[in-house]
Design a protein around this motif. Structure first.
Motif, PDB file in Angstrom:
ATOM      1  N   ASP A   1       0.762  -1.332  -0.339  1.00 28.12           N
ATOM      2  CA  ASP A   1      -0.058  -0.078   0.220  1.00 28.12           C
ATOM      3  C   ASP A   1       0.656   1.350  -0.026  1.00 28.12           C
ATOM      4  O   ASP A   1       0.029   2.577   0.292  1.00 28.12           O
ATOM      5  CB  ASP A   1      -0.840  -0.484   1.405  1.00 28.12           C
ATOM      6  CG  ASP A   1       0.030  -0.395   2.551  1.00 28.12           C
ATOM      7  OD1 ASP A   1       1.049  -0.017   2.875  1.00 28.12           O
ATOM      8  OD2 ASP A   1      -0.727   0.033   3.987  1.00 28.12           O
ATOM      9  N   GLY A   2       2.131   0.945   0.054  1.00 26.63           N
ATOM     10  CA  GLY A   2       2.603   2.345   0.262  1.00 26.63           C
ATOM     11  C   GLY A   2       3.459   2.263   1.148  1.00 26.63           C
ATOM     12  O   GLY A   2       4.459   3.620   1.439  1.00 26.63           O
ATOM     13  N   GLU A   3       2.672   2.232   2.058  1.00 30.57           N
ATOM     14  CA  GLU A   3       3.540   2.585   3.694  1.00 30.57           C
ATOM     15  C   GLU A   3       5.057   1.914   3.592  1.00 30.57           C
ATOM     16  O   GLU A   3       5.017   0.618   2.843  1.00 30.57           O
ATOM     17  CB  GLU A   3       2.839   2.672   4.069  1.00 30.57           C
ATOM     18  CG  GLU A   3       3.029   1.814   6.407  1.00 30.57           C
ATOM     19  CD  GLU A   3       1.812   2.311   7.134  1.00 30.57           C
ATOM     20  OE1 GLU A   3       2.177   2.243   8.068  1.00 30.57           O
ATOM     21  OE2 GLU A   3       0.749   1.347   6.878  1.00 30.57           O
ATOM     22  N   VAL A   4       5.780   2.284   4.669  1.00 27.52           N
ATOM     23  CA  VAL A   4       6.951   1.826   4.756  1.00 27.52           C
ATOM     24  C   VAL A   4       7.423   1.944   6.613  1.00 27.52           C
ATOM     25  O   VAL A   4       6.947   1.884   7.067  1.00 27.52           O
ATOM     26  CB  VAL A   4       7.768   3.391   4.544  1.00 27.52           C
ATOM     27  CG1 VAL A   4       9.663   2.154   4.796  1.00 27.52           C
ATOM     28  CG2 VAL A   4       7.884   3.948   3.205  1.00 27.52           C
ATOM     29  N   LYS A   5       7.559   0.019   6.009  1.00 28.33           N
ATOM     30  CA  LYS A   5       7.951  -0.093   7.354  1.00 28.33           C
ATOM     31  C   LYS A   5       9.038  -0.646   7.998  1.00 28.33           C
ATOM     32  O   LYS A   5       9.691  -0.978   7.217  1.00 28.33           O
ATOM     33  CB  LYS A   5       7.319  -0.812   8.020  1.00 28.33           C
ATOM     34  CG  LYS A   5       5.896  -1.034   7.759  1.00 28.33           C
ATOM     35  CD  LYS A   5       4.646  -1.694   8.425  1.00 28.33           C
ATOM     36  CE  LYS A   5       2.788  -1.130   9.162  1.00 28.33           C
ATOM     37  NZ  LYS A   5       1.577  -2.282   9.025  1.00 28.33           N
TER      38      LYS A   5
ATOM     39  N   VAL B   1      14.474   6.198   7.840  1.00 28.92           N
ATOM     40  CA  VAL B   1      13.900   6.177   6.879  1.00 28.92           C
ATOM     41  C   VAL B   1      12.688   6.690   6.256  1.00 28.92           C
ATOM     42  O   VAL B   1      12.438   6.887   5.376  1.00 28.92           O
ATOM     43  CB  VAL B   1      13.125   4.454   7.749  1.00 28.92           C
ATOM     44  CG1 VAL B   1      12.027   4.368   6.445  1.00 28.92           C
ATOM     45  CG2 VAL B   1      13.534   3.651   8.086  1.00 28.92           C
ATOM     46  N   ALA B   2      12.547   8.270   7.072  1.00 31.73           N
ATOM     47  CA  ALA B   2      11.131   9.225   6.447  1.00 31.73           C
ATOM     48  C   ALA B   2      11.862   9.797   5.607  1.00 31.73           C
ATOM     49  O   ALA B   2      11.246  10.780   5.229  1.00 31.73           O
ATOM     50  CB  ALA B   2      10.641  10.216   7.699  1.00 31.73           C
TER      51      ALA B   2
ATOM     52  N   SER C   1       8.204  -8.033   3.358  1.00 30.83           N
ATOM     53  CA  SER C   1       7.307  -7.161   2.523  1.00 30.83           C
ATOM     54  C   SER C   1       5.945  -6.630   2.342  1.00 30.83           C
ATOM     55  O   SER C   1       5.579  -5.756   1.618  1.00 30.83           O
ATOM     56  CB  SER C   1       7.654  -7.850   1.109  1.00 30.83           C
ATOM     57  OG  SER C   1       7.267  -8.654   0.122  1.00 30.83           O
ATOM     58  N   GLY C   2       5.201  -7.352   3.590  1.00 29.31           N
ATOM     59  CA  GLY C   2       3.723  -6.905   3.727  1.00 29.31           C
ATOM     60  C   GLY C   2       2.627  -7.577   2.951  1.00 29.31           C
ATOM     61  O   GLY C   2       1.605  -7.748   2.347  1.00 29.31           O
ATOM     62  N   ARG C   3       3.211  -9.087   2.227  1.00 29.68           N
ATOM     63  CA  ARG C   3       2.337  -9.147   1.012  1.00 29.68           C
ATOM     64  C   ARG C   3       1.464 -10.705   1.896  1.00 29.68           C
ATOM     65  O   ARG C   3       0.583 -11.017   1.426  1.00 29.68           O
ATOM     66  CB  ARG C   3       3.022 -10.308  -0.205  1.00 29.68           C
ATOM     67  CG  ARG C   3       4.336  -9.516  -0.855  1.00 29.68           C
ATOM     68  CD  ARG C   3       5.370  -9.977  -1.950  1.00 29.68           C
ATOM     69  NE  ARG C   3       5.756 -10.548  -1.595  1.00 29.68           N
ATOM     70  CZ  ARG C   3       5.970 -11.599  -1.715  1.00 29.68           C
ATOM     71  NH1 ARG C   3       6.103 -12.671  -1.748  1.00 29.68           N
ATOM     72  NH2 ARG C   3       7.666 -11.835  -0.766  1.00 29.68           N
ATOM     73  N   THR C   4       2.236 -11.078   3.397  1.00 28.54           N
ATOM     74  CA  THR C   4       1.136 -11.858   3.971  1.00 28.54           C
ATOM     75  C   THR C   4       1.454 -11.331   4.952  1.00 28.54           C
ATOM     76  O   THR C   4       2.036 -10.531   5.780  1.00 28.54           O
ATOM     77  CB  THR C   4       2.080 -13.224   3.974  1.00 28.54           C
ATOM     78  OG1 THR C   4       3.603 -12.728   4.842  1.00 28.54           O
ATOM     79  CG2 THR C   4       1.967 -14.003   3.166  1.00 28.54           C
ATOM     80  N   PRO C   5       0.061 -11.582   6.285  1.00 23.98           N
ATOM     81  CA  PRO C   5      -0.187 -10.980   7.435  1.00 23.98           C
ATOM     82  C   PRO C   5       1.311 -10.862   8.350  1.00 23.98           C
ATOM     83  O   PRO C   5       1.757 -11.955   8.168  1.00 23.98           O
ATOM     84  CB  PRO C   5      -1.521 -11.426   8.204  1.00 23.98           C
ATOM     85  CG  PRO C   5      -2.197 -12.401   6.597  1.00 23.98           C
ATOM     86  CD  PRO C   5      -1.031 -12.670   5.556  1.00 23.98           C
ATOM     87  N   ASP C   6       1.198  -9.990   9.382  1.00 25.03           N
ATOM     88  CA  ASP C   6       2.478  -9.397  10.128  1.00 25.03           C
ATOM     89  C   ASP C   6       1.905 -10.172  11.867  1.00 25.03           C
ATOM     90  O   ASP C   6       1.807  -9.861  12.575  1.00 25.03           O
ATOM     91  CB  ASP C   6       2.611  -8.444  10.895  1.00 25.03           C
ATOM     92  CG  ASP C   6       3.674  -7.596  11.681  1.00 25.03           C
ATOM     93  OD1 ASP C   6       4.725  -9.357  11.303  1.00 25.03           O
ATOM     94  OD2 ASP C   6       4.342  -7.042  12.183  1.00 25.03           O
TER      95      ASP C   6
END
Length: 339
Positions: free
Chosen positions: A72-76, A112-113, A328-333
């Motif tokens: 979704d574009g968010e960075v973690k 990161v920001a 990469s957020g493709r599966t639930p954390d």
């Protein structure tokens, strides 16, 4: 921070791993018994006196972790708390002032920001390198900790560390250790320096990618990664002790393996057991940079021992893909590792 076009950021990942950097970093200094304010500065040469403690007595440690762009574009950031905790443990072993956890987390998040536009899409990432050095100007302090220090955080857009997905060639070193006993758990440059001559010789003489250190036959780790043996049902790795690095990726792979139904075995094992295991099983290296990389062959006493078909085995691919998908957020954390 200067603007960086998305296409420029993507192009940076074509550079060799860790050689391209974003334009800003965070930095803080320790003096008079306390940490001073955090600065946001351009990436560039550091002002160091020639008598700085780090240049003479090796007073330095670092970390390596990654931030990922989600679908979704968010960075973690992946397992930030664990990396900061290990950074503090390394600092204690080096007798350096420990940066407070909240300060380090804030410094990393600020970098990161600042680098948000430079972060490539998965499977690329933003590699983060917090570094702590002793800066006291005193060449007579060989037997004393540095009373002054500096910590900074670099960021580097990266792709895969071992490009191509091939099976790695690993030389087994069964006489010498990677690092000083009890000091292997520190993430410090001296440990990598002590392993380097072995890696260089292995590459030159055997075409090896890395060296697996197994002093007296006891399997420990490679020059830069933790080590696993894997088959369809089990994952075997050495239990944690002070002789080798307590990898965050190692812990993540173990957790995922248990979640996927593998029996996780943590015990000491030997070079002979490696040779027996790879008749039907797999071997892999883990680390922040490498993630989980399959071994295609071992070289020991002049003999080459192929692992499977010489490529990356199916269980290694399965575990690697599970970890990469979570990062990469493709599966639930489901473990709460992204923040």
């Amino acid at each position: 921070m200067e603007e960086v076009a998305p296409e420029a950021a993507k192009a940076k990942t074509a550079a060799p791993f860790g050689t391209a950097f974003t334009s800003r970093m965070t930095l803080a200094r320790y003096s008079d018994g306390q940490w001073q304010g955090v600065e946001n500065v351009p990436v560039g040469p550091l002002p160091l006196h020639p008598a700085s403690h780090v240049l003479h007595y090796g007073s330095t440690c670092f970390e390596g972790l990654k931030a990922y762009r989600m679908p979704d574009g968010e960075v973690k950031i992946f397992r930030l708390d664990q990396h900061v905790a290990r950074f503090q443990r390394s600092a204690a072993l080096l007798c350096l002032p420990q940066p407070p956890a909240d300060m380090m987390e804030a410094m990393i998040r600020e970098v990161v920001a600042l680098a948000r536009d430079d972060i490539p899409e998965a499977p690329g990432a933003l590699y983060l390198r917090p570094t702590l050095i002793g800066t006291e100007e005193n060449i007579g302090a060989a037997g004393a900790p540095s009373a002054e220090a500096m910590v900074y955080v670099l960021a580097s857009p990266v792709g895969d560390y071992f490009a191509g997905g091939r099976g790695l060639n690993i030389l087994i070193e069964d006489r010498e250790m990677r690092s000083t006993p009890g000091f292997g758990q520190a993430k410090t440059g001296g440990n990598y320096a002590s392993a380097l001559r072995h890696v260089v010789r292995a590459r030159k003489e055997h075409g090896a990618d890395q060296v697996l250190f197994c002093p007296n036959g006891d399997v420990q780790e490679t020059g830069a990664s933790n080590f696993f043996l894997i088959d369809d049902n089990r994952l075997l790795t050495k239990p944690l002790d002070p002789s080798f690095l307590h990898g965050v990726t190692r812990d993540s792979v173990i957790t995922l393996a248990r979640d996927l139904g593998y029996e996780v075995i943590e015990r000491d094992f030997t070079v002979d057991e490696i040779k027996d295991w790879i008749r039907t099983g797999e071997a892999a290296l883990s680390g922040t940079a490498a993630v989980l990389s399959g071994v295609g062959a071992f070289i020991h006493d002049g003999t080459r021992y192929q692992v499977g078909d010489g490529g990356v085995g199916p269980n290694t691919r399965k575990l690697s893909e599970a970890l990469r998908a979570l990062q990469s957020g493709r599966t639930p954390d489901r473990f709460g590792w992204l923040s």
